[in-house]
Motif scaffolding. Structure first.
Motif, mmCIF file in Angstrom:
data_model
loop_
_atom_site.group_PDB
_atom_site.id
_atom_site.type_symbol
_atom_site.label_atom_id
_atom_site.label_comp_id
_atom_site.label_asym_id
_atom_site.label_seq_id
_atom_site.Cartn_x
_atom_site.Cartn_y
_atom_site.Cartn_z
ATOM 1 N N GLY A 202 10.458 -0.150 5.671
ATOM 2 C CA GLY A 202 10.941 -0.534 4.342
ATOM 3 C C GLY A 202 11.964 -1.651 4.413
ATOM 4 N N ASP B 214 8.476 -0.137 -2.374
ATOM 5 C CA ASP B 214 8.210 -1.122 -3.445
ATOM 6 C C ASP B 214 9.261 -2.237 -3.355
ATOM 7 O OD1 ASP B 214 6.051 0.147 -4.528
ATOM 8 O OD2 ASP B 214 6.967 0.588 -6.475
ATOM 9 N N GLY C 50 5.400 5.610 2.981
ATOM 10 C CA GLY C 50 5.404 6.710 3.935
ATOM 11 C C GLY C 50 5.210 8.059 3.293
ATOM 12 N N ASN D 217 17.125 0.219 4.688
ATOM 13 C CA ASN D 217 18.277 0.857 4.039
ATOM 14 C C ASN D 217 17.857 2.090 3.257
ATOM 15 O OD1 ASN D 217 20.338 -1.348 4.514
ATOM 16 N ND2 ASN D 217 18.727 -2.463 3.460
ATOM 17 N N LEU E 67 0.860 -1.187 0.000
ATOM 18 C CA LEU E 67 0.000 0.000 0.000
ATOM 19 C C LEU E 67 0.890 1.229 0.000
ATOM 20 C CD1 LEU E 67 -2.405 -1.050 2.920
ATOM 21 C CD2 LEU E 67 -2.980 -1.056 0.485
#
Ligand code: UDP
Length: 236
Positions: free
Chosen positions: A132, A141, A52, A135, A11
């Motif tokens: 995420g 994604d 985010g 890194n 999302l």
């Protein structure tokens, strides 16, 4: 019967904004959570990666002039806030969700430990992967592709504002048509933007299909999980 036993749902942070300019729109989030609830009730194991961008994006806006890595860490922290909000909304809707973070902030969320994540999924809990990949210089994604591969998801579901991949931008070109399915190679040769390049390459290497669909279309997530012709499937 769901077509997929285990999925990784990506999302975007912006999807949480609804019609607001930034932040989290409560009604929008509840609506999304209810869509996810429907598929968990069908027995589908669900892991979520949330972006985010609704709070902070490393490469734009508030980060102008900032050190890129520092800005990216701020972006990752924004995904932690979204993850906590999402999991709590799930709790309010009677679901069980666990947040696991790629960067250690142990007083706030538990760290990502792969076997633990697999255990939660087997127990029917929704796992929300926060921060995420952990890194800078990556995106959520890529986190979705990475975690999807790690947990053995059968598909990465990329929720967007548009209900699939089109031959052209449907907002600019009314004759644009939706691909029902397309191969990785075709998507590359036609220069179609499905996921960012790193995420796309990872999915392609791992032969992990991607389904692009709209989270704003009521029931679309359920139809995707049932294997119906919804959105666009990118396959090997
Ligand atoms: N980010 C990062 N590494 C990651 C994932 C995210 O540095 O593995 C940072 C990056 O700055 C990014 C921000 O977090 O701009 C928010 O993530 P993203 O842009 O993927 O969110 P979305 O567009 O999906 O809301």
């Amino acid at each position: 019967m769901p077509a997929y036993k285990r999925i990784l749902l990506k999302l975007s942070g912006e999807a949480l904004m609804g019609d607001d300019a930034y932040g989290i729109n409560r009604a929008t989030m509840v609506r999304m959570v209810k869509e996810v609830q429907e598929i968990t009730e069908m027995g589908c194991e669900v892991a979520v990666v949330i972006g985010g961008g609704n709070i902070f994006r490393g490469v734009a806006g508030g980060s102008v002039g900032m050190d890129r890595a520092t800005a990216d860490y701020m972006g990752m922290l924004a995904t932690v806030m979204n993850s906590l909000a999402l999991a709590d909304t799930m709790r309010q809707e009677g679901m069980t969700a666990r947040v696991m973070s790629a960067i250690s902030i142990e007083q706030v969320v538990e760290p990502y430990v792969r076997p633990k994540a697999l255990q939660y999924l087997e127990e029917g809990k929704v796992v929300v992967f926060a921060a995420g990949t952990g890194n800078p210089f990556f995106t959520t994604d890529t986190a979705a592709a990475l975690r999807g591969a790690e947990i053995g998801a059968q598909v990465v579901l990329k929720a967007t504002k548009v209900d699939g991949v089109y031959t052209a931008d449907p907002k600019k070109d009314p004759s644009a048509t939706r691909y029902s399915q397309i191969s990785f190679d075709e998507a590359i040769s036609k220069n179609l933007q499905v996921l960012d390049a790193t995420a796309f390459a990872l999915c392609r290497d791992q032969k992990l299909p991607i389904k692009v669909f709209s989270i704003f279309k009521p029931g679309a997530l359920k139809r995707v999980v049932l294997g119906e012709d919804e959105g666009t499937l990118v396959h090997v």
